[in-house]
Write an enzyme that holds these catalytic residues in place. Structure first.
Site, PDB file in Angstrom:
ATOM      1  N   GLN A 135       0.824  -1.206   0.000  1.00 45.14           N
ATOM      2  CA  GLN A 135       0.000   0.000   0.000  1.00 45.14           C
ATOM      3  C   GLN A 135       0.864   1.264   0.000  1.00 45.14           C
ATOM      4  O   GLN A 135       0.524   2.254  -0.659  1.00 45.14           O
ATOM      5  CB  GLN A 135      -0.944  -0.002   1.205  1.00 45.14           C
ATOM      6  CG  GLN A 135      -2.060  -1.026   1.090  1.00 45.14           C
ATOM      7  CD  GLN A 135      -3.212  -0.755   2.041  1.00 45.14           C
ATOM      8  OE1 GLN A 135      -3.040  -0.148   3.097  1.00 45.14           O
ATOM      9  NE2 GLN A 135      -4.395  -1.202   1.674  1.00 45.14           N
ATOM     10  N   ASP A 158       3.822   0.293  12.736  1.00 45.70           N
ATOM     11  CA  ASP A 158       2.664  -0.228  13.454  1.00 45.70           C
ATOM     12  C   ASP A 158       2.051   0.907  14.266  1.00 45.70           C
ATOM     13  O   ASP A 158       2.766   1.592  15.013  1.00 45.70           O
ATOM     14  CB  ASP A 158       3.156  -1.350  14.379  1.00 45.70           C
ATOM     15  CG  ASP A 158       2.049  -2.038  15.152  1.00 45.70           C
ATOM     16  OD1 ASP A 158       0.925  -1.511  15.202  1.00 45.70           O
ATOM     17  OD2 ASP A 158       2.332  -3.101  15.738  1.00 45.70           O
ATOM     18  N   GLU A 176     -11.816   4.481   9.363  1.00 49.16           N
ATOM     19  CA  GLU A 176     -12.083   3.045   9.277  1.00 49.16           C
ATOM     20  C   GLU A 176     -10.785   2.234   9.308  1.00 49.16           C
ATOM     21  O   GLU A 176     -10.619   1.272   8.549  1.00 49.16           O
ATOM     22  CB  GLU A 176     -12.885   2.729   8.008  1.00 49.16           C
ATOM     23  CG  GLU A 176     -14.222   3.455   7.941  1.00 49.16           C
ATOM     24  CD  GLU A 176     -15.041   3.123   6.705  1.00 49.16           C
ATOM     25  OE1 GLU A 176     -14.773   2.083   6.065  1.00 49.16           O
ATOM     26  OE2 GLU A 176     -15.951   3.900   6.365  1.00 49.16           O
ATOM     27  N   HIS A 180      -8.609  -2.144  13.198  1.00 54.09           N
ATOM     28  CA  HIS A 180      -7.654  -3.247  13.083  1.00 54.09           C
ATOM     29  C   HIS A 180      -6.798  -3.414  14.341  1.00 54.09           C
ATOM     30  O   HIS A 180      -6.085  -4.409  14.471  1.00 54.09           O
ATOM     31  CB  HIS A 180      -6.715  -3.014  11.896  1.00 54.09           C
ATOM     32  CG  HIS A 180      -7.385  -3.092  10.561  1.00 54.09           C
ATOM     33  ND1 HIS A 180      -7.906  -4.259  10.050  1.00 54.09           N
ATOM     34  CD2 HIS A 180      -7.616  -2.137   9.622  1.00 54.09           C
ATOM     35  CE1 HIS A 180      -8.426  -4.029   8.854  1.00 54.09           C
ATOM     36  NE2 HIS A 180      -8.265  -2.750   8.577  1.00 54.09           N
TER      37      HIS A 180
END
Length: 344
Positions: A135, A158, A176, A180
């Site tokens: 990505q 992270d 959104e 995760h």
């Protein structure tokens, strides 16, 4: 440019995973999830591997179907999906009161669609935080293509352990993405740490609502489908998210499930009863065409083995999202704006 054709889709399938290893990556990813008997504890303890596999496997499909911004949106009658997505991003920027020259962090930025839109809308410098190599590679290329390579950047890390000094950013947002996180308090504490005192964090969270019944088998199945198809360790409730951000030290300015008063349902693009030429690839017919196209691409060797299975679990997620939306047990847009106090 976003991926626009079959060969573009095929070229990105599997992300940074070696094409010969895609099938085994799908095997490993599926085993994490409750839909296949996986455990929440395993998803949380292995969240980095699980989420990275998910985005390596799914990003090309997302970009092919959604464009550069992988999120839902509050939507007005007569408004196209693309228009609503941009307005959703502009709304967030306005709630943060972004001003030219501010240094902003996008937590879990995907390939940077919202990052680019918000940077241009607000004349700010936005850093995208992402832990997925594929990505980031796509995001950097897209930034360069629109002339934002010098003012906006990406950092691979992270979001539970950010590589930034304390009090670095003038504003932070997440769209959104923090769903995760294996531990919302830990994630929000990291955001709190890197945000300057007196400044704000705004977020759209994926949540189960008060209508969700953990003892209802249908509700549980829907939740499992959404987690499987979206790389989630667990879907938290709106109450849990709000308490977590308070526990991290933030002051709540306001919060609301924006799905509650959206004139058009947020899940409309995926609803099998609906057809649209403007977002055709997301419709049932469009997804059937994509599924068969992927089958052919895999058969002739242009897409890696396992691609059909990725398409299948994304389809399962779409079904779960629509059903969860219709039953009002799930929302992708629980929104809140919070402030880091000037003094602790």
């Amino acid at each position: 440019m976003s991926k626009s054709g079959a060969l573009d889709l095929a070229s990105g399938l599997g992300g940074k995973i070696d094409k010969e290893q895609v099938k085994s990556a799908v095997d490993e990813y599926e085993k994490y999830h409750g839909y296949y008997g996986g455990k929440e504890e395993s998803r949380k303890s292995n969240y980095t591997d699980m989420v990275n596999k998910y985005y390596d496997l799914a990003t090309s499909f997302y970009e092919y179907g959604w464009g550069e911004s992988f999120h839902f949106a509050h939507r007005w009658n007569g408004e196209s999906l693309r228009e609503s997505i941009k307005r959703h991003e502009h709304f967030l920027a306005l709630q943060l009161e972004l001003k030219p020259g501010m240094k902003v962090l996008d937590v879990g930025c995907g390939i940077g669609g919202p990052l680019r839109e918000i940077a241009r809308f607000s004349s700010t410098s936005v850093t995208g935080l992402n832990n997925n190599d594929y990505q980031i590679t796509r995001g950097k290329a897209l930034n360069r293509s629109v002339g934002l390579g010098a003012t906006c950047d990406f950092v691979k890390a992270d979001f539970m352990k950010m590589p930034f000094s304390d009090n670095t950013f003038d504003a932070v947002y997440a769209i959104e993405a923090t769903c995760h996180a294996p531990d919302p308090v830990g994630c929000y504490k990291e955001i709190y740490r890197v945000l300057k005192p007196g400044q704000c964090f705004a977020v759209y969270e994926w949540c189960i609502t008060d209508h969700y019944d953990p003892n209802n088998a249908t509700h549980k199945r829907i939740k499992d489908e959404i987690e499987l198809g979206n790389g989630l360790p667990d879907i938290r409730s709106t109450r849990q998210c709000l308490q977590a951000v308070k526990d991290a030290g933030f002051e709540v300015i306001w919060d609301k499930d924006l799905a509650e008063d959206s004139p058009l349902p947020w899940y409309l693009p995926l609803d099998p009863s609906r057809f649209s030429l403007s977002s055709f690839r997301l419709t049932t017919v469009g997804r059937i065409i994509t599924r068969n196209m992927v089958k052919v691409l895999e058969y002739v060797g242009l897409a890696p083995e396992g691609s059909q299975r990725v398409s299948s679990f994304l389809e399962k997620a779409a079904e779960g999202l629509v059903e969860g939306g219709k039953k009002e047990i799930f929302t992708p847009m629980y929104f809140f704006v919070v402030r880091k106090p000037l003094s602790e």
